[in-house]
Design a protein around this motif. Structure first.
Motif, PDB file in Angstrom:
ATOM      1  N   GLU A 138     -12.886  -0.141   9.420  1.00 22.67           N
ATOM      2  CA  GLU A 138     -13.833  -0.712   8.729  1.00 22.67           C
ATOM      3  C   GLU A 138     -13.939  -2.260   9.439  1.00 22.67           C
ATOM      4  OE1 GLU A 138     -16.308  -1.832   5.455  1.00 22.67           O
ATOM      5  OE2 GLU A 138     -15.458   0.022   6.202  1.00 22.67           O
ATOM      6  N   VAL A 139     -15.001  -2.641   9.689  1.00 26.33           N
ATOM      7  CA  VAL A 139     -15.360  -4.262  10.152  1.00 26.33           C
ATOM      8  C   VAL A 139     -15.801  -5.160   9.314  1.00 26.33           C
ATOM      9  CG1 VAL A 139     -16.486  -5.259  11.825  1.00 26.33           C
ATOM     10  CG2 VAL A 139     -15.882  -2.869  12.481  1.00 26.33           C
ATOM     11  N   LYS A 140     -15.051  -6.246   9.196  1.00 24.71           N
ATOM     12  CA  LYS A 140     -15.376  -7.365   8.388  1.00 24.71           C
ATOM     13  C   LYS A 140     -15.508  -8.655   9.049  1.00 24.71           C
ATOM     14  CE  LYS A 140     -15.526  -5.241   4.333  1.00 24.71           C
ATOM     15  NZ  LYS A 140     -16.733  -4.766   3.782  1.00 24.71           N
ATOM     16  N   GLY A 141     -16.860  -9.076   9.224  1.00 21.80           N
ATOM     17  CA  GLY A 141     -17.409 -10.511   9.860  1.00 21.80           C
ATOM     18  C   GLY A 141     -16.944 -11.610   8.872  1.00 21.80           C
ATOM     19  N   GLY A 142     -17.265 -12.634   9.688  1.00 21.58           N
ATOM     20  CA  GLY A 142     -17.207 -14.130   8.949  1.00 21.58           C
ATOM     21  C   GLY A 142     -15.704 -14.541   8.562  1.00 21.58           C
ATOM     22  N   GLU A 143     -15.837 -15.335   7.597  1.00 21.27           N
ATOM     23  CA  GLU A 143     -14.665 -15.889   7.345  1.00 21.27           C
ATOM     24  C   GLU A 143     -13.960 -15.524   5.858  1.00 21.27           C
ATOM     25  OE1 GLU A 143     -12.711 -20.404   6.063  1.00 21.27           O
ATOM     26  OE2 GLU A 143     -14.390 -20.143   7.177  1.00 21.27           O
ATOM     27  N   LEU A 144     -12.740 -14.834   6.043  1.00 23.81           N
ATOM     28  CA  LEU A 144     -12.452 -14.179   4.758  1.00 23.81           C
ATOM     29  C   LEU A 144     -11.094 -14.582   4.346  1.00 23.81           C
ATOM     30  CD1 LEU A 144     -13.698 -11.725   6.994  1.00 23.81           C
ATOM     31  CD2 LEU A 144     -13.818 -10.541   4.741  1.00 23.81           C
ATOM     32  N   ARG A 145     -10.567 -14.015   3.064  1.00 24.28           N
ATOM     33  CA  ARG A 145      -9.276 -14.371   2.707  1.00 24.28           C
ATOM     34  C   ARG A 145      -8.844 -13.527   1.526  1.00 24.28           C
ATOM     35  NH1 ARG A 145     -10.168 -20.341  -0.938  1.00 24.28           N
ATOM     36  NH2 ARG A 145     -11.183 -19.015  -2.722  1.00 24.28           N
ATOM     37  N   PHE A 146      -7.477 -13.287   1.373  1.00 23.34           N
ATOM     38  CA  PHE A 146      -7.065 -12.628   0.302  1.00 23.34           C
ATOM     39  C   PHE A 146      -6.129 -13.477  -0.903  1.00 23.34           C
ATOM     40  CE2 PHE A 146      -3.688  -9.714  -1.700  1.00 23.34           C
ATOM     41  CZ  PHE A 146      -4.431  -8.820  -2.361  1.00 23.34           C
ATOM     42  N   GLU A 147      -6.607 -13.681  -1.810  1.00 25.10           N
ATOM     43  CA  GLU A 147      -5.956 -14.565  -2.756  1.00 25.10           C
ATOM     44  C   GLU A 147      -6.280 -14.236  -4.237  1.00 25.10           C
ATOM     45  OE1 GLU A 147      -7.506 -18.848  -3.885  1.00 25.10           O
ATOM     46  OE2 GLU A 147      -6.469 -19.142  -1.764  1.00 25.10           O
TER      47      GLU A 147
ATOM     48  N   GLN B  75      -2.914 -15.497   9.175  1.00 25.29           N
ATOM     49  CA  GLN B  75      -1.569 -15.795   8.952  1.00 25.29           C
ATOM     50  C   GLN B  75      -1.281 -15.478   7.498  1.00 25.29           C
ATOM     51  OE1 GLN B  75      -1.593 -20.124   9.463  1.00 25.29           O
ATOM     52  NE2 GLN B  75      -2.314 -20.495   7.462  1.00 25.29           N
ATOM     53  N   GLY B  76       0.252 -15.346   7.535  1.00 28.39           N
ATOM     54  CA  GLY B  76       0.673 -15.237   6.124  1.00 28.39           C
ATOM     55  C   GLY B  76       1.118 -13.697   6.004  1.00 28.39           C
ATOM     56  N   GLN B  77       1.473 -13.465   4.612  1.00 31.40           N
ATOM     57  CA  GLN B  77       1.910 -11.847   4.292  1.00 31.40           C
ATOM     58  C   GLN B  77       0.758 -11.039   4.470  1.00 31.40           C
ATOM     59  OE1 GLN B  77       4.908 -10.726   4.186  1.00 31.40           O
ATOM     60  NE2 GLN B  77       5.798 -12.737   4.824  1.00 31.40           N
ATOM     61  N   VAL B  78       0.695  -9.805   4.837  1.00 31.08           N
ATOM     62  CA  VAL B  78      -0.688  -9.102   4.713  1.00 31.08           C
ATOM     63  C   VAL B  78      -0.447  -8.480   3.470  1.00 31.08           C
ATOM     64  CG1 VAL B  78      -0.048  -8.459   7.019  1.00 31.08           C
ATOM     65  CG2 VAL B  78       0.661  -6.918   5.389  1.00 31.08           C
ATOM     66  N   PRO B  79      -1.697  -8.274   2.880  1.00 28.64           N
ATOM     67  CA  PRO B  79      -2.137  -7.708   1.435  1.00 28.64           C
ATOM     68  C   PRO B  79      -1.401  -6.495   1.403  1.00 28.64           C
ATOM     69  CG  PRO B  79      -4.026  -8.642   2.739  1.00 28.64           C
ATOM     70  CD  PRO B  79      -3.087  -8.577   3.832  1.00 28.64           C
ATOM     71  N   PRO B  80      -1.514  -6.183   0.088  1.00 30.65           N
ATOM     72  CA  PRO B  80      -0.938  -4.562  -0.333  1.00 30.65           C
ATOM     73  C   PRO B  80      -2.108  -3.708   0.322  1.00 30.65           C
ATOM     74  CG  PRO B  80      -1.185  -5.918  -2.273  1.00 30.65           C
ATOM     75  CD  PRO B  80      -1.767  -6.709  -1.034  1.00 30.65           C
ATOM     76  N   GLY B  81      -1.469  -2.580   0.712  1.00 31.19           N
ATOM     77  CA  GLY B  81      -2.188  -1.455   1.279  1.00 31.19           C
ATOM     78  C   GLY B  81      -2.521  -1.665   2.893  1.00 31.19           C
ATOM     79  N   ALA B  82      -2.055  -2.592   3.309  1.00 29.04           N
ATOM     80  CA  ALA B  82      -2.006  -3.277   4.793  1.00 29.04           C
ATOM     81  C   ALA B  82      -0.805  -3.198   5.391  1.00 29.04           C
ATOM     82  CB  ALA B  82      -3.085  -4.232   5.079  1.00 29.04           C
ATOM     83  N   GLU B  83      -0.922  -3.063   6.681  1.00 26.61           N
ATOM     84  CA  GLU B  83       0.247  -3.372   7.679  1.00 26.61           C
ATOM     85  C   GLU B  83      -0.322  -4.164   8.933  1.00 26.61           C
ATOM     86  OE1 GLU B  83       3.566  -2.614   7.498  1.00 26.61           O
ATOM     87  OE2 GLU B  83       3.235  -1.672   5.278  1.00 26.61           O
ATOM     88  N   PRO B  84       0.507  -4.924   9.396  1.00 27.28           N
ATOM     89  CA  PRO B  84       0.176  -5.662  10.533  1.00 27.28           C
ATOM     90  C   PRO B  84      -0.487  -5.105  11.720  1.00 27.28           C
ATOM     91  CG  PRO B  84       2.514  -6.492   9.836  1.00 27.28           C
ATOM     92  CD  PRO B  84       2.149  -5.172   9.162  1.00 27.28           C
ATOM     93  N   GLU B  85      -0.026  -3.778  11.715  1.00 28.41           N
ATOM     94  CA  GLU B  85      -0.547  -3.120  12.980  1.00 28.41           C
ATOM     95  C   GLU B  85      -1.909  -2.324  12.839  1.00 28.41           C
ATOM     96  OE1 GLU B  85       3.892  -3.014  13.194  1.00 28.41           O
ATOM     97  OE2 GLU B  85       2.398  -2.580  11.616  1.00 28.41           O
ATOM     98  N   LEU B  86      -2.075  -2.542  11.334  1.00 29.09           N
ATOM     99  CA  LEU B  86      -3.477  -1.806  10.765  1.00 29.09           C
ATOM    100  C   LEU B  86      -4.345  -2.980  10.771  1.00 29.09           C
ATOM    101  CD1 LEU B  86      -2.340   0.803   8.294  1.00 29.09           C
ATOM    102  CD2 LEU B  86      -2.625   1.116  10.731  1.00 29.09           C
ATOM    103  N   ILE B  87      -4.210  -4.255  11.263  1.00 31.84           N
ATOM    104  CA  ILE B  87      -5.180  -5.293  11.065  1.00 31.84           C
ATOM    105  C   ILE B  87      -5.480  -5.739  12.695  1.00 31.84           C
ATOM    106  CG2 ILE B  87      -5.608  -7.762  10.396  1.00 31.84           C
ATOM    107  CD1 ILE B  87      -3.570  -7.241   8.014  1.00 31.84           C
ATOM    108  N   ILE B  88      -6.654  -5.594  13.004  1.00 30.82           N
ATOM    109  CA  ILE B  88      -7.194  -5.991  14.419  1.00 30.82           C
ATOM    110  C   ILE B  88      -7.869  -7.093  14.297  1.00 30.82           C
ATOM    111  CG2 ILE B  88      -8.350  -5.009  16.340  1.00 30.82           C
ATOM    112  CD1 ILE B  88      -7.895  -2.124  15.662  1.00 30.82           C
TER     113      ILE B  88
END
Length: 581
Positions: A70-79, A139-152
């Motif tokens: 899944e590709v997400k562009g732009g500026e995002l955040r998980f809060e 930066q910061g802790q990855v959200p639930p349902g994710a792992e660092p290796e699954l974030i490109i």
């Protein structure tokens, strides 16, 4: 370089984020990878309504498996437990991208299992999902349902190959990779071959309308010729509308109050014409003075009416000799006996169809005995000299005609069939510019005679299920009668019964199985010529030509003989070249 599907110009991709990922995957992965872009899917929800989704990228590898991106562009955040994207009015909620990629992954796994009918199952390959943020790092802790290796992120975009391999490695690994067969099946499940084709039934309907239009033009051309002449010999190529022109002439003469004899060679043709007129607007003519009959029935009826013994031999060759050597004399005797008794035996006009198959003595008895005025009575004959089936039939009419008119244009067959049949026969025919092209004739190579009935069954099933062709549109033509061919023990094909009866076939009660000689003069939308091996005394080049020209829209040859296969391929290739000129 990865194999991209679809393979597009990245500049055509609307979103910059997906464009960057497309270029990165294409240029950095090896050709062992197949990458699907913007892969859509539909699945029914709990309420039965379809729900749509889309996987931005699906990365496939025979050894590594499947990774959905899944590709997400732009500026995002998980809060606060919510994914958000920065828009003009500030941050706004968006769907969890990991949830999106996970749903697409599960759907694709289910599709692969269903479409491969279990040949590729989920335990056969590694599958997983990841999310690509091509514009940003994090930066910061990855959200639930994710792992660092699954974030490109943007940081990994310069080495996507390593990032993809690392993401693959996070998911359960299989003991062995997919076999070449399983790999092909997986690809075909996600990239199926989908063909749109015009069914033969639609082509046949269009062609029939055009045939009627062109035949009417032929009729108009001959009207002036008819008005000025009472003796006309019309020769024409197969498909030139001779039978329609002949029966039209007979009906016209009958409407003028003349007693008319329409005589042809083929029994089934006579039955068909009788039935057509009986069910049409001119049915009263059959009672008023129009007689439609094939020559053999005419002979028997006349002889039996005169109480002369009718005892033809049963053996085929002896029967043929009987009709040539004895029947004409018997007909003359019978006619004179009946006339002495005051019976109406003679006709004001005679119309002969398929006259190329009439023996010289048959011509004589028709003209000199059954026509009221032998020298100047109305006599029309229609023939295709190339369809002459018997050596004893004269190559030219044995009586004098005021006018001879050639019909050179085929108006019954599609251009493909017209060209192929004339190439087979080494003859020539023209067609109207408005004639439909139709379908290229098909040839199926059959390994041996024992395999023929199975191939016939598959062919009929394909025609009925994929091309919407009905029983009354299909005719099976073989070199021998049904009981002597490969279909002797078959009663049904494609769910339809097989029949030898033209009436049942035309009533859509079965598929007709016949021979070229029995079907001569008739026509069908689709003809399947089966049991083809080689030319012989019983199945000559003329029979093959006749069989081919019976098809209006499509002809399919089922062949075992190598020479026959080669000859038919050459004929179709020559026809293709002529059509291209």
């Amino acid at each position: 370089m990865a194999i991209m599907r679809p393979d597009v110009d990245p500049e055509e991709i609307a979103h910059d984020s997906e464009r960057l990922v497309y270029i990165g995957l294409r240029d950095q992965l090896s050709n062992e990878y197949v990458v699907l872009h913007s892969y859509p899917w539909l699945r029914p929800d709990r309420d039965g309504k379809l729900r749509e989704g889309e996987a931005d990228f699906v990365v496939l590898h025979q050894e590594r498996g499947m990774l959905v991106l899944e590709v997400k562009g732009g500026e995002l955040r998980f809060e606060g437990g919510q994914w958000e994207r920065l828009k003009s009015a500030g941050f706004a909620p968006i769907t969890d991208p990991f949830k999106q990629s996970r749903k697409s992954m599960h759907f694709l796994v289910e599709r692969i299992e269903a479409r491969t009918i279990g040949e590729v199952q989920r335990h056969d390959f590694t599958y997983g999902h990841a999310v690509v943020f091509p514009h940003v790092n994090y930066q910061g802790q990855v959200p639930p349902g994710a792992e660092p290796e699954l974030i490109i992120s943007n940081r990994q975009m310069k080495d996507l190959c390593t990032a993809i391999e690392l993401a693959f490695a996070q998911w359960p690994q299989r003991d062995k990779s997919l076999s070449p067969h399983q790999w092909r099946r997986l690809l075909s499940a996600l990239l199926p071959e989908f063909k749109l084709f015009r069914p033969f039934s639609v082509n046949a309907d269009d062609l029939l309308d055009r045939i009627q239009e062109l035949t009417e033009e032929q009729l108009e051309l001959l009207q002036g010729l008819y008005e000025e002449n009472t003796r006309v010999y019309v020769s024409g190529v197969a498909g030139s509308g001779k039978t329609q022109l002949a029966i039209d002439r007979a009906i016209h003469l009958a409407r003028e109050g003349k007693r008319v004899l329409f005589v042809c060679y083929n029994k089934h043709l006579a039955e068909h014409l009788n039935r057509s007129i009986r069910n049409g607007a001119d049915s009263d003519l059959l009672k008023a003075g129009l007689k439609i009959v094939h020559f053999h029935s005419l002979a028997r009826e006349l002889i039996e009416d005169a109480m002369i013994k009718w005892q033809p031999p049963e053996e085929t060759k002896a029967m043929s000799k009987f009709f040539v050597d004895e029947v004409p004399d018997l007909m003359e005797q019978a006619a004179y006996l009946l006339m002495e008794q005051g019976e109406k035996v003679q006709y004001d006009a005679i119309v002969m169809d398929e006259s190329q198959d009439f023996h010289t003595r048959w011509w004589e008895v028709l003209q000199c005995t059954l026509l009221k005025n032998a020298e100047s009575g109305v006599l029309f004959a229609f023939a295709d000299p190339f369809q002459r089936l018997w050596d004893w039939a004269p190559s030219e009419p044995p009586i004098a005609f005021h006018t001879k008119y050639p019909l050179r244009r085929n108006c019954r067959n599609s251009r493909w069939i017209a060209r192929t049949s004339t190439t087979i026969a080494n003859t020539h025919a023209q067609f109207f510019k408005r004639s439909l092209l139709g379908e290229k004739p098909s040839i199926t190579k059959v390994a041996n005679q024992a395999s023929m009935k199975g191939i016939v069954a598959k062919t009929i099933e394909h025609l009925t299920q994929h091309h919407d062709v009905t029983s009354s549109q299909i005719v099976l033509i073989g070199p021998r009668n049904r009981e002597n061919g490969s279909l002797s023990e078959i009663s049904h094909l494609g769910g339809a019964p097989l029949t030898d009866c033209v009436d049942e076939w035309q009533a859509n009660q079965g598929i007709l199985v016949t021979t070229a000689r029995s079907f001569k003069g008739l026509e069908a939308d689709v003809v399947v010529v089966y049991d083809l091996n080689e030319l012989s005394e019983g199945f000559s080049l003329v029979d093959l030509y006749v069989a081919c020209t019976r098809a209006r829209s499509h002809v399919h040859f089922l062949v075992t003989g190598k020479q026959m296969q080669s000859d038919l391929r050459d004929a179709i290739a020559a026809a293709e070249q002529q059509l291209a000129e």
